[in-house]
Design an enzyme around this catalytic site. Structure first.
Site, mmCIF file in Angstrom:
data_model
loop_
_atom_site.group_PDB
_atom_site.id
_atom_site.type_symbol
_atom_site.label_atom_id
_atom_site.label_comp_id
_atom_site.label_asym_id
_atom_site.label_seq_id
_atom_site.Cartn_x
_atom_site.Cartn_y
_atom_site.Cartn_z
ATOM 1 N N ARG A 1 0.857 -1.184 0.000
ATOM 2 C CA ARG A 1 0.000 0.000 0.000
ATOM 3 C C ARG A 1 0.894 1.236 0.000
ATOM 4 O O ARG A 1 1.447 1.622 1.020
ATOM 5 C CB ARG A 1 -0.896 -0.022 1.246
ATOM 6 C CG ARG A 1 -2.009 1.003 1.237
ATOM 7 C CD ARG A 1 -2.646 1.093 2.623
ATOM 8 N NE ARG A 1 -1.798 1.874 3.524
ATOM 9 C CZ ARG A 1 -1.652 1.631 4.814
ATOM 10 N NH1 ARG A 1 -2.244 0.600 5.374
ATOM 11 N NH2 ARG A 1 -0.880 2.411 5.563
ATOM 12 N N HIS B 1 -3.627 4.375 4.741
ATOM 13 C CA HIS B 1 -4.755 3.439 4.783
ATOM 14 C C HIS B 1 -6.002 4.097 4.209
ATOM 15 O O HIS B 1 -6.701 3.521 3.380
ATOM 16 C CB HIS B 1 -5.010 2.996 6.219
ATOM 17 C CG HIS B 1 -6.192 2.103 6.382
ATOM 18 N ND1 HIS B 1 -6.219 0.808 5.904
ATOM 19 C CD2 HIS B 1 -7.395 2.323 6.954
ATOM 20 C CE1 HIS B 1 -7.394 0.268 6.182
ATOM 21 N NE2 HIS B 1 -8.122 1.159 6.815
ATOM 22 N N TYR C 1 3.943 5.422 11.351
ATOM 23 C CA TYR C 1 4.216 4.034 11.726
ATOM 24 C C TYR C 1 5.063 3.257 10.720
ATOM 25 O O TYR C 1 5.315 2.077 10.923
ATOM 26 C CB TYR C 1 2.899 3.278 11.971
ATOM 27 C CG TYR C 1 1.900 3.328 10.835
ATOM 28 C CD1 TYR C 1 2.006 2.470 9.739
ATOM 29 C CD2 TYR C 1 0.837 4.215 10.867
ATOM 30 C CE1 TYR C 1 1.094 2.510 8.706
ATOM 31 C CE2 TYR C 1 -0.096 4.253 9.835
ATOM 32 C CZ TYR C 1 0.031 3.404 8.760
ATOM 33 O OH TYR C 1 -0.882 3.445 7.726
#
Length: 374
Positions: free
Chosen positions: A265, A269, A278
């Site tokens: 990805r 998100h 993160y």
């Protein structure tokens, strides 16, 4: 506490191991695989390239529109174009796809107008397309909840004697849901003609793979009694080949297959997420070298299957799609607040009626305040 290493595929340029099906290297070189092959003509290859480019452009416009306040939210598919387009182009018209909420490339290949997707994230509609018109179910935001639905539909196909299959799309995070495990078990026991297509993009929101599973996802299939395969999710040719094999197996009455499309990805998100909190930039940079569109373009050019005129034509089509998306979204009407209660139940429902009245009173309170202020 033992920390397991990240499960990573071979680095760019390395020879893939037996666990990763690959037909097109990150450098755009064609390779063979003993168990999976695909034979496509130049026109078909150009079609895959066009699909991925237009899907990426539409996705990018959606992100921009959300940032401009035109959409409430948007889950980007950036980096997952090959996984979605390759698998979708393996489907027949009579196969049925059950998406989660990021399958914009699958929607494109199934003929769903991008404006219908955007209308849903704008709050104007609840999907906006008839699932039976193109065998593409409405998006499911509840993680993993649609996977049993796909299995049940596939079981129905088998009972009806239909020569078709279902495919359920979900991410790596969904494999931690009980619904998915239950779907696996039902599909295995009843030899349901379903393909479980997991797009392992490495991150379940902010949780990496090693905090979700101790083994590669595709190996879970063995515990339920059906085959699993890991494919290079950034290789549109390999994804197409593996999905075709799984669908043919399902249609032939041999039961389900779990496909783990190993991809990444590239973006956040959703537009409400900050991926920089993160994960490291170096990780993304490593995967940028494996870009699915760039590798196919390299292959097309090297083999003489496409020229500058073709790429210019695709770019023109991409610009036209972007304009249509922008103009279409901005011309959409604002959703009517009370419409959320419409069609919740076919014959009405006491609780819905009560909630409708409460919300109407709440809305009216604002109108009264404005009149008083005036």
């Amino acid at each position: 506490m033992t920390t397991l290493p990240r499960q990573v595929p071979p680095a760019a340029g390395a020879t893939p191991g037996p666990e990763l099906v690959q037909l097109l290297t990150p450098e755009g070189e064609r390779v063979d695989h003993p168990d999976h092959a695909v034979d496509l003509g130049a026109e078909q290859l150009r079609g895959l390239y066009r699909d991925m480019v237009l899907t990426r452009r539409f996705d990018g416009e959606a992100i921009a529109l959300q940032r401009q306040g035109e959409l409430g939210l948007w889950p980007s598919l950036l980096g997952q174009e090959a996984a979605q387009v390759g698998s979708a182009r393996a489907l027949r018209d009579d196969d049925y796809a059950f998406p989660s909420y990021r399958e914009h490339g699958v929607a494109w290949c199934r003929g769903v107008d991008p404006l219908n997707l955007l209308g849903m994230f704008r709050g104007v509609n609840h999907g906006g397309w008839d699932p039976t018109s193109n065998n593409f179910h409405l998006y499911t935001l509840v993680i993993g909840a649609h996977v049993p639905h796909a299995t049940g539909y596939a079981m129905g196909l088998a009972k009806d004697g239909a020569d078709a299959a279902a495919v359920a799309y979900f991410g790596d995070g969904a494999t931690s849901q009980g619904d998915v495990a239950e779907a696996f078990n039902f599909a295995a026991v009843f030899d349901a003609p379903v393909v479980f297509f997991c797009q392992n993009n490495q991150w379940a929101i902010s949780e990496p793979n090693e905090k979700q599973t101790r083994v590669p996802i595709y190996r879970r299939a063995a515990g339920f009694g059906f085959p699993g395969v890991r494919v290079d999710g950034n290789d549109v040719l390999a994804v197409l080949a593996v999905t075709q094999t799984a669908l043919e197996r399902a249609r032939s009455g041999n039961g389900p297959t779990l496909i783990e499309a190993y991809t990444y990805r590239m973006g956040a998100h959703t537009t409400s997420d900050d991926a920089s909190r993160y994960r490291l930039d170096a990780e993304r940079e490593e995967w940028e070298a494996k870009d699915p569109i760039a590798r196919l373009k390299t292959y097309l050019s090297a083999e003489g299957f496409a020229d500058d005129a073709f790429y210019a034509e695709v770019e023109t089509a991409s610009d036209a799609l972007a304009r249509r998306v922008r103009e279409g979204v901005r011309s959409m009407p604002d959703p009517q607040p009370m419409a959320i209660f419409d069609n919740a139940h076919a014959d009405g429902h006491a609780l819905v009626d009560e909630e409708r009245a409460q919300f109407a009173a709440y809305q009216a309170s604002f109108a009264g305040s404005q009149e008083g202020a005036a």
